[in-house]
Design a protein around this motif. Sequence first.
Motif, PDB file in Angstrom:
ATOM      1  N   LEU A 167       1.301  -1.473   0.193  1.00 55.81           N
ATOM      2  CA  LEU A 167      -0.286  -0.110   0.076  1.00 55.81           C
ATOM      3  C   LEU A 167       0.905   0.887  -0.217  1.00 55.81           C
ATOM      4  O   LEU A 167       0.251   2.493   0.454  1.00 55.81           O
ATOM      5  CB  LEU A 167      -0.942   0.247   1.619  1.00 55.81           C
ATOM      6  CG  LEU A 167      -2.212  -1.164   1.231  1.00 55.81           C
ATOM      7  CD1 LEU A 167      -2.739  -1.464   1.923  1.00 55.81           C
ATOM      8  CD2 LEU A 167      -3.050  -0.573  -0.016  1.00 55.81           C
ATOM      9  N   GLU A 168       1.951   0.794   0.178  1.00 59.28           N
ATOM     10  CA  GLU A 168       2.636   2.156   0.292  1.00 59.28           C
ATOM     11  C   GLU A 168       2.926   2.244  -1.017  1.00 59.28           C
ATOM     12  O   GLU A 168       4.550   3.499  -2.011  1.00 59.28           O
ATOM     13  CB  GLU A 168       3.861   2.498   1.307  1.00 59.28           C
ATOM     14  CG  GLU A 168       3.992   2.304   2.443  1.00 59.28           C
ATOM     15  CD  GLU A 168       2.492   3.313   2.778  1.00 59.28           C
ATOM     16  OE1 GLU A 168       2.863   4.081   2.706  1.00 59.28           O
ATOM     17  OE2 GLU A 168       1.434   3.292   3.330  1.00 59.28           O
ATOM     18  N   ARG A 169       3.635   1.491  -1.904  1.00 56.44           N
ATOM     19  CA  ARG A 169       4.027   1.596  -3.394  1.00 56.44           C
ATOM     20  C   ARG A 169       5.288   1.369  -3.428  1.00 56.44           C
ATOM     21  O   ARG A 169       6.482   2.339  -4.232  1.00 56.44           O
ATOM     22  CB  ARG A 169       3.308   2.361  -4.537  1.00 56.44           C
ATOM     23  CG  ARG A 169       1.748   2.766  -4.625  1.00 56.44           C
ATOM     24  CD  ARG A 169       0.490   1.774  -4.097  1.00 56.44           C
ATOM     25  NE  ARG A 169      -0.411   2.181  -4.564  1.00 56.44           N
ATOM     26  CZ  ARG A 169      -1.808   1.137  -4.759  1.00 56.44           C
ATOM     27  NH1 ARG A 169      -1.295   0.029  -4.296  1.00 56.44           N
ATOM     28  NH2 ARG A 169      -2.625   1.990  -5.115  1.00 56.44           N
ATOM     29  N   ALA A 170       5.760   0.521  -2.631  1.00 59.54           N
ATOM     30  CA  ALA A 170       7.694   0.539  -2.644  1.00 59.54           C
ATOM     31  C   ALA A 170       8.000  -0.739  -3.232  1.00 59.54           C
ATOM     32  O   ALA A 170       7.187  -2.034  -2.810  1.00 59.54           O
ATOM     33  CB  ALA A 170       7.982   0.112  -0.562  1.00 59.54           C
ATOM     34  N   PRO A 171       8.763  -0.937  -4.208  1.00 60.06           N
ATOM     35  CA  PRO A 171       9.729  -2.031  -5.053  1.00 60.06           C
ATOM     36  C   PRO A 171      10.794  -2.507  -4.143  1.00 60.06           C
ATOM     37  O   PRO A 171      11.409  -2.364  -3.537  1.00 60.06           O
ATOM     38  CB  PRO A 171      10.230  -1.761  -6.181  1.00 60.06           C
ATOM     39  CG  PRO A 171      10.564  -0.120  -5.627  1.00 60.06           C
ATOM     40  CD  PRO A 171       9.172   0.362  -5.100  1.00 60.06           C
ATOM     41  N   LEU A 172       9.764  -4.219  -3.239  1.00 60.41           N
ATOM     42  CA  LEU A 172      10.951  -5.401  -3.263  1.00 60.41           C
ATOM     43  C   LEU A 172      10.802  -6.265  -3.668  1.00 60.41           C
ATOM     44  O   LEU A 172       9.467  -6.601  -3.691  1.00 60.41           O
ATOM     45  CB  LEU A 172      11.348  -5.012  -1.269  1.00 60.41           C
ATOM     46  CG  LEU A 172       9.448  -4.815  -0.583  1.00 60.41           C
ATOM     47  CD1 LEU A 172       9.311  -6.529  -0.261  1.00 60.41           C
ATOM     48  CD2 LEU A 172       9.730  -3.936   0.718  1.00 60.41           C
ATOM     49  N   VAL A 173      11.095  -7.236  -3.089  1.00 60.02           N
ATOM     50  CA  VAL A 173      11.410  -8.717  -3.117  1.00 60.02           C
ATOM     51  C   VAL A 173      11.724  -9.082  -1.525  1.00 60.02           C
ATOM     52  O   VAL A 173      12.577  -8.428  -1.456  1.00 60.02           O
ATOM     53  CB  VAL A 173      12.437  -9.017  -4.198  1.00 60.02           C
ATOM     54  CG1 VAL A 173      12.518 -10.799  -4.299  1.00 60.02           C
ATOM     55  CG2 VAL A 173      12.689  -8.913  -5.650  1.00 60.02           C
ATOM     56  N   LEU A 174      11.343  -9.704  -1.553  1.00 66.12           N
ATOM     57  CA  LEU A 174      11.206 -10.793   0.441  1.00 66.12           C
ATOM     58  C   LEU A 174      11.481 -12.253  -0.351  1.00 66.12           C
ATOM     59  O   LEU A 174      11.076 -12.867  -0.784  1.00 66.12           O
ATOM     60  CB  LEU A 174       9.821 -11.264   1.079  1.00 66.12           C
ATOM     61  CG  LEU A 174       9.825 -11.795   2.328  1.00 66.12           C
ATOM     62  CD1 LEU A 174      10.226 -11.246   2.976  1.00 66.12           C
ATOM     63  CD2 LEU A 174       8.569 -11.742   2.544  1.00 66.12           C
ATOM     64  N   VAL A 175      12.393 -12.778  -0.018  1.00 65.08           N
ATOM     65  CA  VAL A 175      12.765 -14.370  -0.502  1.00 65.08           C
ATOM     66  C   VAL A 175      12.769 -14.693   1.159  1.00 65.08           C
ATOM     67  O   VAL A 175      13.128 -14.160   2.090  1.00 65.08           O
ATOM     68  CB  VAL A 175      14.563 -13.888  -0.366  1.00 65.08           C
ATOM     69  CG1 VAL A 175      14.630 -15.684  -0.504  1.00 65.08           C
ATOM     70  CG2 VAL A 175      14.527 -13.250  -1.619  1.00 65.08           C
ATOM     71  N   ALA A 176      12.407 -16.088   0.988  1.00 65.12           N
ATOM     72  CA  ALA A 176      12.097 -17.188   2.582  1.00 65.12           C
ATOM     73  C   ALA A 176      12.564 -17.819   1.467  1.00 65.12           C
ATOM     74  O   ALA A 176      12.542 -18.685   0.811  1.00 65.12           O
ATOM     75  CB  ALA A 176      10.563 -16.934   1.993  1.00 65.12           C
ATOM     76  N   ASP A 177      13.040 -19.302   2.003  1.00 63.51           N
ATOM     77  CA  ASP A 177      13.618 -20.481   2.866  1.00 63.51           C
ATOM     78  C   ASP A 177      11.958 -20.639   2.723  1.00 63.51           C
ATOM     79  O   ASP A 177      10.946 -20.442   2.823  1.00 63.51           O
ATOM     80  CB  ASP A 177      13.999 -20.818   3.758  1.00 63.51           C
ATOM     81  CG  ASP A 177      14.400 -21.556   3.708  1.00 63.51           C
ATOM     82  OD1 ASP A 177      14.559 -22.066   2.798  1.00 63.51           O
ATOM     83  OD2 ASP A 177      14.437 -22.980   4.851  1.00 63.51           O
ATOM     84  N   GLY A 178      12.039 -21.597   1.878  1.00 63.80           N
ATOM     85  CA  GLY A 178      11.062 -23.520   1.554  1.00 63.80           C
ATOM     86  C   GLY A 178      11.654 -24.427   1.618  1.00 63.80           C
ATOM     87  O   GLY A 178      12.699 -24.361   2.056  1.00 63.80           O
ATOM     88  N   LEU A 179      10.721 -25.661   1.266  1.00 65.80           N
ATOM     89  CA  LEU A 179      10.233 -27.112   1.876  1.00 65.80           C
ATOM     90  C   LEU A 179      11.492 -27.180   0.112  1.00 65.80           C
ATOM     91  O   LEU A 179      10.808 -27.477  -0.774  1.00 65.80           O
ATOM     92  CB  LEU A 179       9.540 -27.872   1.931  1.00 65.80           C
ATOM     93  CG  LEU A 179       9.658 -27.179   3.539  1.00 65.80           C
ATOM     94  CD1 LEU A 179       7.774 -28.223   3.631  1.00 65.80           C
ATOM     95  CD2 LEU A 179      10.225 -28.407   4.972  1.00 65.80           C
ATOM     96  N   GLY A 180      12.467 -28.230   0.519  1.00 66.25           N
ATOM     97  CA  GLY A 180      13.018 -28.694  -0.664  1.00 66.25           C
ATOM     98  C   GLY A 180      12.344 -30.334  -1.081  1.00 66.25           C
ATOM     99  O   GLY A 180      11.521 -30.757  -0.643  1.00 66.25           O
ATOM    100  N   THR A 181      12.500 -30.405  -2.582  1.00 66.75           N
ATOM    101  CA  THR A 181      11.740 -31.543  -3.181  1.00 66.75           C
ATOM    102  C   THR A 181      11.710 -33.019  -2.011  1.00 66.75           C
ATOM    103  O   THR A 181      10.931 -33.174  -1.608  1.00 66.75           O
ATOM    104  CB  THR A 181      12.606 -31.717  -4.400  1.00 66.75           C
ATOM    105  OG1 THR A 181      12.582 -30.385  -5.629  1.00 66.75           O
ATOM    106  CG2 THR A 181      11.702 -32.325  -5.780  1.00 66.75           C
ATOM    107  N   ALA A 182      12.759 -33.090  -1.718  1.00 65.52           N
ATOM    108  CA  ALA A 182      13.304 -34.473  -0.680  1.00 65.52           C
ATOM    109  C   ALA A 182      12.338 -34.084   1.112  1.00 65.52           C
ATOM    110  O   ALA A 182      11.671 -34.977   1.092  1.00 65.52           O
ATOM    111  CB  ALA A 182      14.382 -34.358  -0.329  1.00 65.52           C
ATOM    112  N   GLU A 183      12.164 -32.633   1.146  1.00 67.54           N
ATOM    113  CA  GLU A 183      11.756 -32.533   2.808  1.00 67.54           C
ATOM    114  C   GLU A 183      10.423 -32.505   2.249  1.00 67.54           C
ATOM    115  O   GLU A 183       9.662 -32.598   3.641  1.00 67.54           O
ATOM    116  CB  GLU A 183      12.126 -31.629   3.224  1.00 67.54           C
ATOM    117  CG  GLU A 183      13.495 -31.248   3.249  1.00 67.54           C
ATOM    118  CD  GLU A 183      14.183 -29.833   3.657  1.00 67.54           C
ATOM    119  OE1 GLU A 183      14.353 -29.208   5.025  1.00 67.54           O
ATOM    120  OE2 GLU A 183      14.124 -28.899   3.068  1.00 67.54           O
TER     121      GLU A 183
END
Length: 531
Positions: A88-104
């Motif tokens: 809502l502030e129209r701010a460009p950013l990228v949030l990088v989050a860890d995730g579950l791998g294929t095996a997990e």
Amino acid sequence: MNGAEAIAAAFAAAGVPAVFGVPGGGSSLDLLAAAKARGIPFHLARTEAGAVTMALATAELAHRPAAALVTRGPGVAAAANGLANASLERAPLVLVADGLGTAESRFATHQRFDQAAMAAPLTRAQAHAGEGAGAAAHRALLAALGAPRGPAYLELPGDAARAPAEPPPPWRPPALPPPSSDAVARARAMLAAARRPAIIAGLEATAPARCAWVRALAEALHAPVLVTYKAKGVLPDAHPLFGGVFTGGAAEAPLLHEADLILLAGADPVEFIPQPWRFAAPVLDLADWERGMDYAAPALRLAGAWEAADLAPTRAAWPDGAIARHRRAWLAALENGPSGNRGLSPSAIVRGAQAAARQAGADPRAAVDAGAHMFPCTSFWQAERPGDLLISNGLATMGHALPAAIAAAIHDPGRGALAFTGDGGLLMAMGELATACALRLRLVVVVFNDAALSLIGIKTGGRDLPARSLDWPECDFAQVMRGLGGQAWRAGNEAELAAALRAAFECAGPALVDARCDPSSYARQIAALRG
């Protein structure tokens, strides 16, 4: 090149100035190492929402996309308010989050939910590094910079971070098309016919080229300029054409009722309060994109790179002294001296802070939190350039000021920063005081301490609420700050305030002034603002 390195390469190509975050295991450490190798600094926050807000403020100041980093599960969940804020502030950013791998992912239930689905309503795109890390980062960056700008979500499982990856595509930032020649011709005709045009500058006008364009247009027309909270400084408060702050409320209405054309220069409707449009003059809307506008249908919209339009204005005919008269009346209506004996006037705290900064030769950017204190801050803090005042306006979230000020102090250590926060907002972001102290930032925190949710208290409407629904025992924030390694003072009158602020601005590191604030005038000020 592995996946984490491909993402870091995409970030470096796009000019990402920094990564903020609270890393966990999995891919977080891979990305930190890859970013360091590309010369992109990482700043450890104490909260995920604070980290995203730091990235938001950095993006606003640098006019480039920034990045935030969180772990999977609780890290993503805790970042949600920051994502909503950036959206809502129209701010460009990228949030990088860890995730579950294929095996997990075949057997894991711990810390598992559909993170991309949670982020979807708040982000411009959701990408997964398993589809090609460099290409995914590239797509997220492009989405963040599209119109309207905002956050994008990138999921980076550990196996994708360490797997071989292709380099990202060549970086070409998205560009807005110029307005059509027909629309520009019609806009020129509207300006030529207007005798008393008024300009409302908004968040899209803060980029340097657009700021210069708006100032030149205003001076050529001799037209008043009102600024939204996000656009403070597009025209300096001290400029003779400055007409005040525009919210869509009552305080600025007398000036705009006299206008025969209202030109919205990058003013996004997300910046306006939810009240009906008050003004009869036709609206010329200069906007990044073809957005809906429920307040008032514009007579004409120039969409795209509106600063490329040559509007060839002719001088308008506002009566001599009219703009100055409206500005004086606006300031007088918003003055909020104390009407009780509970402490300092809110406007005296703001003016005292600016006076102390000038006496110390300091020029800090100011970040303002949500709450009743934001009204004297946005009214009386004098801005000269865009970015002199940072605020959450579209979301209006508490807890914004301190992390935004931290980002400003990192972005420009020479100028440093000032955080104006209420006690409620600071209690929400208290952990980031530790961030400021650990980084030894040039930062002054001023707390409007009235031990209450004063803005919400004004809205009670005579309801019989449970005891302590809107207030709490007064907190000694100065003692907290000292415990974290900063310097701090308490002030209950103007003499104590002046001495405390003078000492705070002389500090090389973080300092806090805990100002006992009298909230009794807020209701009168808000009534003057909003009607």
